[in-house]
Design an enzyme around this catalytic site. Structure first.
Site, short mmCIF file in Angstrom:
data_model
loop_
_atom_site.label_atom_id
_atom_site.label_comp_id
_atom_site.label_asym_id
_atom_site.label_seq_id
_atom_site.Cartn_x
_atom_site.Cartn_y
_atom_site.Cartn_z
N HIS A 1 0.86 -1.19 0.00
CA HIS A 1 0.00 0.00 0.00
C HIS A 1 0.90 1.23 0.00
O HIS A 1 1.95 1.25 0.63
CB HIS A 1 -0.89 0.01 1.25
CG HIS A 1 -2.07 0.90 1.12
ND1 HIS A 1 -2.00 2.25 1.35
CD2 HIS A 1 -3.34 0.65 0.73
CE1 HIS A 1 -3.18 2.79 1.15
NE2 HIS A 1 -4.02 1.84 0.76
N ASP B 1 -8.00 -5.27 -0.03
CA ASP B 1 -8.48 -6.16 -1.10
C ASP B 1 -8.09 -7.62 -0.89
O ASP B 1 -8.55 -8.48 -1.65
CB ASP B 1 -7.92 -5.67 -2.44
CG ASP B 1 -8.50 -4.32 -2.82
OD1 ASP B 1 -7.72 -3.36 -2.98
OD2 ASP B 1 -9.74 -4.22 -2.90
#
Ligand code: SDX
Length: 430
Positions: free
Chosen positions: A308, A365
């Site tokens: 991320h 996700d």
């Protein structure tokens, strides 16, 4: 605090300029670089905007090192435990939690906007049955301004609110119908006796021929997923909505730009890519091979659902979704070996030096696909569900931008590296 500044010096000319440092309510200070070009004739350079604050915002705060996520100051863990997607949506848009009367009015208003213009039904027929539902979402959302053009003055707060209700309330209907169309099944209309998440699942899986009751487990799981996806400060799709909205494009156009940006596998498309990856890995004994592939710079394979830009610790949403996976699989009595594979992959990756050194953790996700599968939502609809959840974040950020005293059209510059002033050569001489 005395006005803090930083000094920028051009060591070839010796010219120095003082740049103001601005504080937020929490998080890194920001250097106001707006005078740099005028004072030094230079641009700042930050491909991917990893060190750039594009705006001021009161909506969502992320601390990537601590794994903190706040919606209007409320920790996501508390909202996940005590709130609902609709209540969190009210919070994101209006900036405060609603009292009972405000919440009831909000829920009722949303219900009044869930139907879409009957003319829009014909749009679906133009798509091939195997069209990716996100392609349909981009098309249908972008076309909403052709049907709802009575409230498009973006400077009018009431117009912004009406358009926001329309996008927020209609997206689940548009999304469910994209799925139904792909299955060759009849469209199921929204019902005002159902709650928001329940209504979506009903439109996805009900049939006119018999009663369909959404399981409370599925309703609760989807509501959590939508809440966890609702906003995430200036991510790629939100920045796209802000940039498109900064041209004063109508909200439906700006939101459809965000839908398009979210589709990418590096962003919202990752949830579908995670399941594709886990299907490719297949079994736990194949994990080491793919952990190696993910580190090979000559291999395009990446561990989808990992890493991320901001979180250099666990994405708090991933933790909450992983817990929900247990509960949903347990309560629905679903055995999904993919969940075990995902957890084994997480455990293996988090012990690997490559991932540890780069602080690569599971993101939002990584586990969401496991829940979607348990709810019967097909892979190509995962990002569509993300779109439904994130719609309120896009709308709230768009609304905030248009009220910002520092609002300007977004227009970045560049470092030009192309050829400089070449004379035209007639074709016969080339
Ligand atoms: C979302 O921004 C948001 O807030 C997004 C989001 C939201 O709610 O809006 O949180 C939703 O988009 C989550 C992210 C979903 N995407 C994925 O899961 C795709 C896989 N992840 C990567 O593509 C990547 O981690 C990104 C795109 C998420 C972040 O990319 P960055 O910040 O540009 O990081 P990077 O590519 O510079 O990576 C730094 C290093 C590199 O290695 P080195 O060059 O230092 O050797 O880490 C490596 C990368 O190669 N790396 C990975 C990796 N992610 C980063 N290596 C293997 N597998 C990965 N998944």
């Amino acid at each position: 605090m005395a006005n803090k500044t930083v000094t920028l010096t051009d060591n070839t000319t010796g010219k120095s300029i003082e740049l103001p440092v601005m504080q937020g309510s929490v998080g890194p200070e920001v250097i106001d670089i707006r005078s740099v070009y005028k004072e030094l004739g230079m641009f700042t350079y930050d491909p991917g905007f990893a060190s750039t604050a594009a705006c001021s915002s009161d909506i969502t705060y992320i601390d990537g090192d601590k794994g903190t996520l706040l919606y209007r100051g409320y920790p996501i863990e508390e909202l996940a435990e005590h709130s609902s997607y609709l209540e969190a949506s009210y919070l994101l848009w209006y900036g405060a939690l609603p009292n009972a009367e405000q919440y009831a009015e909000f829920v009722d208003k949303v219900k009044r906007h869930t139907m879409i213009h009957e003319g829009l039904k014909d749009f679906y027929a133009g798509f091939h049955r195997d069209a990716h539902p996100m392609a349909i979402m981009v098309g249908i959302v972008g076309s909403l301004s052709a049907f709802y053009h009575d409230s498009l003055d973006v400077w009018d707060a009431r117009h912004r609110e009406i358009s926001a209700y329309r996008v927020f309330a209609k997206l689940p209907t548009i999304a469910a119908w994209a799925y139904r169309y792909s299955q060759g099944q009849p469209f199921v209309y929204p019902r005002n006796d159902l709650e928001h998440s329940e209504n979506f699942l009903h439109m996805m899986f009900a049939f006119p021929s018999e009663e369909y009751t959404v399981s409370p487990v599925a309703k609760r799981a989807l509501d959590l997923i939508l809440m966890l996806h609702a906003d995430h400060e200036q991510n790629a799709s939100t920045s796209t909505v802000r940039l498109a909205g900064s041209t004063l494009a109508n909200p439906f156009a700006a939101i459809s730009a965000g839908v398009a940006a979210l589709w990418g596998p590096s962003h919202g498309g990752a949830s579908e890519a995670v399941v594709n990856m886990l299907e490719t890995i297949g079994t736990v004994d194949q994990i080491p091979k793919y952990i190696e592939k993910a580190q090979d710079k000559d291999d395009t394979f990446r561990l989808m659902g990992f890493g991320h830009r901001v979180y250099k610790n666990f994405d708090p949403r991933a933790k909450l979704i992983r817990t929900a996976c247990y509960e949903v699989l347990e309560e629905l009595k679903v055995e999904d070996p993919m969940f075990d594979l995902a957890m084994a992959l997480e455990e293996r990756a988090l012990k690997d030096e490559y991932f540890i050194k780069r602080k690569l953790y599971p993101n939002v996700d990584f586990y969401s696909g496991v829940i979607f599968r348990a709810l019967g939502i097909p892979k190509n609809m995962f990002t569509v569900v993300f779109t439904i959840g994130r719609s309120i974040g896009w709308l709230s950020q768009w609304n905030e931008m248009l009220q910002d005293d520092e609002f300007r059209i977004g227009r970045p510059r560049q470092r030009y590296t192309g050829p400089v002033s070449r004379p035209y050569v007639p074709i016969e001489k080339r």
